[in-house]
Design a protein around this motif. Structure first.
Motif, short mmCIF file in Angstrom:
data_model
loop_
_atom_site.label_atom_id
_atom_site.label_comp_id
_atom_site.label_asym_id
_atom_site.label_seq_id
_atom_site.Cartn_x
_atom_site.Cartn_y
_atom_site.Cartn_z
N UNK A 1 32.34 39.54 98.95
CA UNK A 1 31.28 40.53 99.16
C UNK A 1 30.88 40.58 100.63
N UNK A 2 30.88 39.41 101.28
CA UNK A 2 30.60 39.35 102.71
C UNK A 2 31.69 40.08 103.50
N UNK A 3 32.93 39.92 103.06
CA UNK A 3 34.05 40.62 103.71
C UNK A 3 33.85 42.13 103.64
N UNK A 4 33.43 42.63 102.48
CA UNK A 4 33.18 44.07 102.32
C UNK A 4 32.06 44.52 103.24
N UNK A 5 31.00 43.73 103.32
CA UNK A 5 29.85 44.09 104.16
C UNK A 5 30.25 44.13 105.63
N UNK A 6 30.96 43.13 106.10
CA UNK A 6 31.39 43.07 107.50
C UNK A 6 32.39 44.19 107.80
N UNK A 7 33.18 44.55 106.80
CA UNK A 7 34.17 45.61 106.96
C UNK A 7 33.52 46.98 107.12
N UNK A 8 32.21 47.07 106.87
CA UNK A 8 31.50 48.33 107.05
C UNK A 8 31.34 48.70 108.52
N UNK A 9 31.59 47.74 109.40
CA UNK A 9 31.58 48.01 110.84
C UNK A 9 32.92 48.63 111.24
N UNK B 1 19.96 40.97 98.42
CA UNK B 1 19.28 41.52 99.59
C UNK B 1 19.97 41.17 100.89
N UNK B 2 20.47 39.95 101.00
CA UNK B 2 21.16 39.52 102.22
C UNK B 2 22.48 40.27 102.40
N UNK B 3 23.25 40.39 101.31
CA UNK B 3 24.53 41.14 101.39
C UNK B 3 24.25 42.60 101.73
N UNK B 4 23.23 43.18 101.11
CA UNK B 4 22.85 44.56 101.38
C UNK B 4 22.42 44.72 102.83
N UNK B 5 21.61 43.77 103.32
CA UNK B 5 21.15 43.82 104.70
C UNK B 5 22.31 43.71 105.69
N UNK B 6 23.26 42.82 105.40
CA UNK B 6 24.44 42.66 106.25
C UNK B 6 25.28 43.93 106.25
N UNK B 7 25.42 44.54 105.08
CA UNK B 7 26.17 45.80 104.97
C UNK B 7 25.52 46.89 105.83
N UNK C 1 39.60 56.59 112.75
CA UNK C 1 41.03 56.69 112.99
C UNK C 1 41.78 56.09 111.80
N UNK C 2 43.11 56.13 111.88
CA UNK C 2 43.91 55.64 110.76
C UNK C 2 43.70 54.14 110.52
N UNK C 3 43.49 53.42 111.60
CA UNK C 3 43.25 51.99 111.45
C UNK C 3 41.99 51.70 110.64
N UNK C 4 40.92 52.44 110.96
CA UNK C 4 39.66 52.28 110.24
C UNK C 4 39.80 52.68 108.78
N UNK C 5 40.46 53.82 108.56
CA UNK C 5 40.62 54.33 107.19
C UNK C 5 41.44 53.36 106.33
N UNK C 6 42.54 52.86 106.89
CA UNK C 6 43.40 51.95 106.14
C UNK C 6 42.70 50.61 105.86
N UNK C 7 42.00 50.10 106.87
CA UNK C 7 41.30 48.83 106.70
C UNK C 7 40.21 48.93 105.64
N UNK C 8 39.33 49.93 105.81
CA UNK C 8 38.23 50.10 104.87
C UNK C 8 38.74 50.43 103.47
N UNK C 9 39.73 51.33 103.42
CA UNK C 9 40.27 51.74 102.13
C UNK C 9 40.91 50.59 101.38
#
Length: 273
Positions: free
Chosen positions: A83-91, A196-202, A225-233
């Protein structure tokens, strides 16, 4: 007996007055900000922090009134890691390292203020949606695995649909997914603070460079860009599979413990399915 009834009535009145007062103050701050400092950005952040603190106080009072106990031991804390990985990946890492996004406010004080704001937003929304709303839905639906999954879906959808108030359909759609992520954190950890912490980090990772809201610390450039789309996706798809699998395998004993902490009356005669 009469004194006990009277005391309970007085307690309820005090609780509701407290909730109404803090919610009213929260609403007033939305339209009439307090002039704390001359710096426009800091003044906006100070007001947002105070506003979220008022809402959070009201939510805490209501949770205590409902006897919802989701602040104790953290269960299955390893589930927090993906879940932390998903939150950090929002950047938007690709845009940042490509030089398209830059921090405008880089001092520690401003970063701390922004992080505090993001955390309070996360805590307030989680206490409302994963605390109060999730408990209410769990009380309505069957007290078994199917009912838990139904509660999971409905609470996530309601969370996402409330973001339509921002006038952004795309935001509402992906908020359904993030609502599912935060609900998953609740189900596995049985702790609202983790949600709340995961939500706040996201929020911190996603809004750090945002300038459109006048609350972020960056230049506001949005570049997918494609890098962002592929990583997040890729991360989103993998997380969806992981969450669905984990919920299907979710133990009945864990569900019962969660419902006890939610103060949801269970029925031992109802089967797992």
């Amino acid at each position: 007996m009469q004194n006990s009834v009277k005391n309970n009535r007085i307690k309820r009145i005090i609780v509701w007055i407290t909730i109404v007062v803090f919610c009213a103050f929260m609403a007033v701050l939305e339209w009439i900000p307090i002039p704390f400092v001359k710096d426009v950005w800091r003044n906006a952040i100070y007001n947002k922090i105070l506003q979220q603190a008022c809402g959070l106080t009201a939510a805490i009072v209501f949770l205590c009134f409902l006897r919802i106990r989701l602040f104790g031991k953290i269960h299955n804390w390893l589930y927090l890691l993906p879940c932390i990985v998903v939150a950090v990946n929002n950047f938007q890492w690709w845009s940042y390292f490509s030089g398209y996004q830059q921090l405008v406010r880089q001092n520690v004080a401003d970063i701390t203020l922004f992080a505090t704001y993001c955390l309070l937003v996360g805590l307030f929304e989680e206490f409302v949606f994963r605390g109060i709303l999730f408990s209410a839905l769990a009380s309505v639906f069957p007290k078994n695995k199917k009912g838990l999954l139904t509660t999971f879906v409905f609470s996530s959808c309601i969370f996402g649909l409330t973001h339509l108030l921002n006038g952004n359909v795309l935001q509402a759609l992906y908020s359904i997914l993030t609502g599912g992520l935060f609900a998953f954190v609740l189900i596995k950890t049985q702790n609202l603070l983790c949600c709340g912490v995961i939500h706040g980090l996201y929020n911190f990772c996603g809004l750090l460079m945002d300038k459109a809201s006048n609350l972020g610390l960056g230049n506001g450039v949005k570049l997918f860009n494609w890098g962002t789309i592929l990583t997040m996706g890729s991360v989103v798809v993998l997380m969806i599979v992981f969450v669905v699998y984990s919920l299907i395998k979710h133990a009945e004993t864990e569900r019962k413990t969660l419902y006890q902490r939610l103060s949801v009356k269970d029925d031992d005669n109802i089967g797992e399915n």
